[in-house]
Scaffold this motif. Structure first.
Motif, PDB file in Angstrom:
ATOM      1  N   ASN A  21       6.609  -2.554   7.831  1.00  0.00           N
ATOM      2  CA  ASN A  21       7.282  -2.435   6.527  1.00  0.00           C
ATOM      3  C   ASN A  21       6.893  -1.144   5.810  1.00  0.00           C
ATOM      4  N   LYS A  22       6.707  -0.100   6.591  1.00  0.00           N
ATOM      5  CA  LYS A  22       6.346   1.197   6.033  1.00  0.00           C
ATOM      6  C   LYS A  22       7.401   2.259   6.325  1.00  0.00           C
ATOM      7  N   GLY A  23       8.632   1.824   6.593  1.00  0.00           N
ATOM      8  CA  GLY A  23       9.724   2.782   6.695  1.00  0.00           C
ATOM      9  C   GLY A  23       9.950   3.412   5.328  1.00  0.00           C
ATOM     10  N   LEU A  24      10.189   4.715   5.288  1.00  0.00           N
ATOM     11  CA  LEU A  24      10.243   5.405   3.999  1.00  0.00           C
ATOM     12  C   LEU A  24      11.524   5.126   3.229  1.00  0.00           C
ATOM     13  N   PHE A  25      12.661   5.191   3.895  1.00  0.00           N
ATOM     14  CA  PHE A  25      13.942   4.990   3.238  1.00  0.00           C
ATOM     15  C   PHE A  25      14.395   3.541   3.353  1.00  0.00           C
ATOM     16  N   SER A  26      15.240   3.129   2.450  1.00  0.00           N
ATOM     17  CA  SER A  26      15.914   1.833   2.600  1.00  0.00           C
ATOM     18  C   SER A  26      16.671   1.787   3.913  1.00  0.00           C
ATOM     19  N   SER A  27      17.288   2.899   4.279  1.00  0.00           N
ATOM     20  CA  SER A  27      18.067   2.959   5.510  1.00  0.00           C
ATOM     21  C   SER A  27      17.189   2.848   6.753  1.00  0.00           C
ATOM     22  N   ASN A  57       1.139  12.596 -12.526  1.00  0.00           N
ATOM     23  CA  ASN A  57       0.725  13.085 -11.221  1.00  0.00           C
ATOM     24  C   ASN A  57       1.874  13.710 -10.433  1.00  0.00           C
ATOM     25  N   LYS A  58       3.103  13.500 -10.902  1.00  0.00           N
ATOM     26  CA  LYS A  58       4.265  13.996 -10.166  1.00  0.00           C
ATOM     27  C   LYS A  58       4.338  15.519 -10.241  1.00  0.00           C
ATOM     28  N   ALA A  59       4.348  16.141  -9.091  1.00  0.00           N
ATOM     29  CA  ALA A  59       4.438  17.595  -9.010  1.00  0.00           C
ATOM     30  C   ALA A  59       5.871  18.016  -8.751  1.00  0.00           C
ATOM     31  N   LYS A  60       6.157  19.282  -8.975  1.00  0.00           N
ATOM     32  CA  LYS A  60       7.472  19.802  -8.664  1.00  0.00           C
ATOM     33  C   LYS A  60       7.713  19.672  -7.162  1.00  0.00           C
ATOM     34  N   ASN A  61       8.909  19.209  -6.798  1.00  0.00           N
ATOM     35  CA  ASN A  61       9.264  18.991  -5.402  1.00  0.00           C
ATOM     36  C   ASN A  61       8.332  17.989  -4.720  1.00  0.00           C
ATOM     37  N   ALA A  62       7.834  17.019  -5.487  1.00  0.00           N
ATOM     38  CA  ALA A  62       6.933  16.019  -4.930  1.00  0.00           C
ATOM     39  C   ALA A  62       7.636  15.198  -3.860  1.00  0.00           C
ATOM     40  N   GLY A  63       6.845  14.727  -2.911  1.00  0.00           N
ATOM     41  CA  GLY A  63       7.382  13.911  -1.839  1.00  0.00           C
ATOM     42  C   GLY A  63       6.298  13.591  -0.836  1.00  0.00           C
ATOM     43  N   THR A  64       6.723  13.156   0.340  1.00  0.00           N
ATOM     44  CA  THR A  64       5.753  12.766   1.361  1.00  0.00           C
ATOM     45  C   THR A  64       6.334  12.975   2.752  1.00  0.00           C
ATOM     46  N   SER A  65       5.473  12.974   3.751  1.00  0.00           N
ATOM     47  CA  SER A  65       5.923  13.123   5.130  1.00  0.00           C
ATOM     48  C   SER A  65       6.638  11.856   5.580  1.00  0.00           C
ATOM     49  N   MET A  66       7.519  12.004   6.542  1.00  0.00           N
ATOM     50  CA  MET A  66       8.313  10.875   7.003  1.00  0.00           C
ATOM     51  C   MET A  66       7.468   9.813   7.695  1.00  0.00           C
ATOM     52  N   ASP A  67       6.456  10.243   8.433  1.00  0.00           N
ATOM     53  CA  ASP A  67       5.489   9.301   8.981  1.00  0.00           C
ATOM     54  C   ASP A  67       4.159  10.041   9.139  1.00  0.00           C
ATOM     55  N   PRO A  68       3.067   9.346   9.480  1.00  0.00           N
ATOM     56  CA  PRO A  68       1.754  10.005   9.513  1.00  0.00           C
ATOM     57  C   PRO A  68       1.637  11.153  10.503  1.00  0.00           C
ATOM     58  N   SER A  69       2.521  11.226  11.499  1.00  0.00           N
ATOM     59  CA  SER A  69       2.479  12.326  12.475  1.00  0.00           C
ATOM     60  C   SER A  69       3.777  13.122  12.392  1.00  0.00           C
ATOM     61  N   SER A  70       4.075  13.620  11.209  1.00  0.00           N
ATOM     62  CA  SER A  70       5.409  14.136  10.906  1.00  0.00           C
ATOM     63  C   SER A  70       5.748  15.493  11.515  1.00  0.00           C
ATOM     64  N   SER A  79       0.827  -1.217   0.000  1.00  0.00           N
ATOM     65  CA  SER A  79       0.000   0.000   0.000  1.00  0.00           C
ATOM     66  C   SER A  79       0.853   1.255   0.000  1.00  0.00           C
ATOM     67  N   LEU A  80       1.981   1.218   0.745  1.00  0.00           N
ATOM     68  CA  LEU A  80       2.888   2.361   0.751  1.00  0.00           C
ATOM     69  C   LEU A  80       3.550   2.517  -0.605  1.00  0.00           C
ATOM     70  N   ALA A  81       3.974   1.405  -1.186  1.00  0.00           N
ATOM     71  CA  ALA A  81       4.605   1.454  -2.507  1.00  0.00           C
ATOM     72  C   ALA A  81       3.661   2.071  -3.531  1.00  0.00           C
ATOM     73  N   GLY A  82       2.402   1.655  -3.503  1.00  0.00           N
ATOM     74  CA  GLY A  82       1.430   2.191  -4.439  1.00  0.00           C
ATOM     75  C   GLY A  82       1.220   3.677  -4.264  1.00  0.00           C
ATOM     76  N   SER A  83       1.150   4.111  -3.015  1.00  0.00           N
ATOM     77  CA  SER A  83       0.969   5.530  -2.728  1.00  0.00           C
ATOM     78  C   SER A  83       2.163   6.353  -3.197  1.00  0.00           C
ATOM     79  N   LEU A  84       3.365   5.853  -2.932  1.00  0.00           N
ATOM     80  CA  LEU A  84       4.568   6.585  -3.313  1.00  0.00           C
ATOM     81  C   LEU A  84       4.732   6.640  -4.832  1.00  0.00           C
ATOM     82  N   ARG A  85       4.392   5.565  -5.504  1.00  0.00           N
ATOM     83  CA  ARG A  85       4.471   5.564  -6.975  1.00  0.00           C
ATOM     84  C   ARG A  85       3.512   6.591  -7.560  1.00  0.00           C
ATOM     85  N   SER A  86       2.340   6.713  -6.967  1.00  0.00           N
ATOM     86  CA  SER A  86       1.363   7.685  -7.437  1.00  0.00           C
ATOM     87  C   SER A  86       1.865   9.112  -7.272  1.00  0.00           C
ATOM     88  N   ILE A  87       2.537   9.356  -6.130  1.00  0.00           N
ATOM     89  CA  ILE A  87       3.061  10.698  -5.844  1.00  0.00           C
ATOM     90  C   ILE A  87       4.254  11.041  -6.720  1.00  0.00           C
TER      91      ILE A  87
END
Length: 315
Positions: A257-263, A230-243, A217-225
């Motif tokens: 399994n919803k950590g944003l970065f590989s790290s 649909n990709k906007a300039k400076n597109a991205g997302t918050s680090m977690d839901p309470s960022s 679900s996270l992968a799908g959301s990030l691909r959409s963003i």
């Protein structure tokens, strides 16, 4: 700890060996006793106007400490050479104006006494508190550096790092695996641009287009963003839901399994780090205590030589 994107902590080893100097919690007791209060007020006021300020100040402090030690070199403007703040990994840093305002306030109280490096360390603590996180007594007595090179920011670790790469970079700064897991919790604040996690959602490797460790679900959301029309300039997302709130949601996200970065997700790669992730996910109090202690250790890496009159210009 990273950031490449507009997010907290992408940390790494510098070209110079860090020094652990003797700092003191009451360093300004006689020379500038109201300095901390003045800095705290500036940070609180700025946060009331913009709730992204805590993430920005915490990230500034991390990026400063992991290049030449906590010497405020990240604040210097480019002059004879391109400075750290203008390096590719630091172009999304912001909230410099908060440090400028704090310096101005402190200079009015006690000119030439309080270093920009100490102001930055205190502002990072106050930023965490303003976002609902823990308080800690910041050791003081850092000096400001005179050198700032954009080329050195290439050594900041990528958010694509695996656990062994992260451990190596922290070890080279005198920080442990425990510090790594605790300080990674700073990613509970902030925003990341697509460039920092694009590797996980497109052309991951020769076998998988999408990182198999990422929740579908996270992968799908990030691909959409981050892809297609649909990709906007400076597109991205918050680090977690309470960022904009400093809490332990970051660790809960990793366990799903919803950590944003590989790290971030790499913290589950070893029993020890996975155990700490579980501990902090289940106890905000345990995370707060560990984070505060690790921040004290990290911010005690020093390397400066002077007290700047202006945080943007060496004396």
């Amino acid at each position: 700890m990273a950031l490449v994107a507009s997010v907290l902590i992408i940390l790494f080893v510098s070209l110079v060996t860090p020094k652990l100097s003797a700092l003191s919690s009451n360093y300004y007791q006689n020379t500038c006793p109201t300095a901390e209060y003045a800095i705290t007020k500036i940070v609180r006021d700025a946060t009331k106007k913009d709730n992204t300020i805590p993430a920005a100040l915490l990230r500034l402090h991390f990026h400063d400490c992991f290049i030449r030690g906590c010497d405020a070199s990240v604040l210097l403007n480019s002059k004879k050479n391109t400075a750290e703040k203008d390096g590719p990994a630091n172009l999304s840093l912001h909230a410099f104006f908060v440090i400028d305002a704090a310096k101005k306030a402190v200079e009015a109280l006690c000119p030439g006494i309080v270093s920009c490096a100490d102001i930055l360390a205190l502002a990072a603590r106050d930023a965490v508190v303003a976002a609902g996180g823990p308080y800690w007594d910041v050791p003081k007595g850092r000096k400001d550096g005179r050198v700032s090179r954009a080329s050195e920011t290439s050594k900041l670790p990528s958010p694509t790092f695996d656990l062994s790469q992260l451990q190596q970079s922290f070890s080279q700064r005198g920080l442990s695996t425990d510090d790594l897991v605790a300080l990674s919790g700073g990613h509970t604040l902030g925003f990341s641009h697509c460039s920092s996690f694009q590797n996980r959602i497109q052309n991951f490797n020769s076998t998988h287009d999408i990182d198999p460790s990422i929740h579908p679900s996270l992968a799908g959301s990030l691909r959409s963003i981050c892809s297609g029309k649909n990709k906007a300039k400076n597109a991205g997302t918050s680090m977690d839901p309470s960022s904009t709130v400093f809490d332990n949601t970051y660790y809960k996200q990793i366990l799903q399994n919803k950590g944003l970065f590989s790290s971030d997700q790499a913290l589950l790669a070893h029993p020890k780090t996975k155990s700490l992730v579980n501990k902090y996910a289940s106890s905000k109090e345990a995370f707060y205590k560990a984070f505060a202690n690790s921040m004290i250790r990290m911010s005690s890496i020093t390397g400066g030589q002077e007290v700047r009159r202006d945080c943007r210009i060496a004396n």
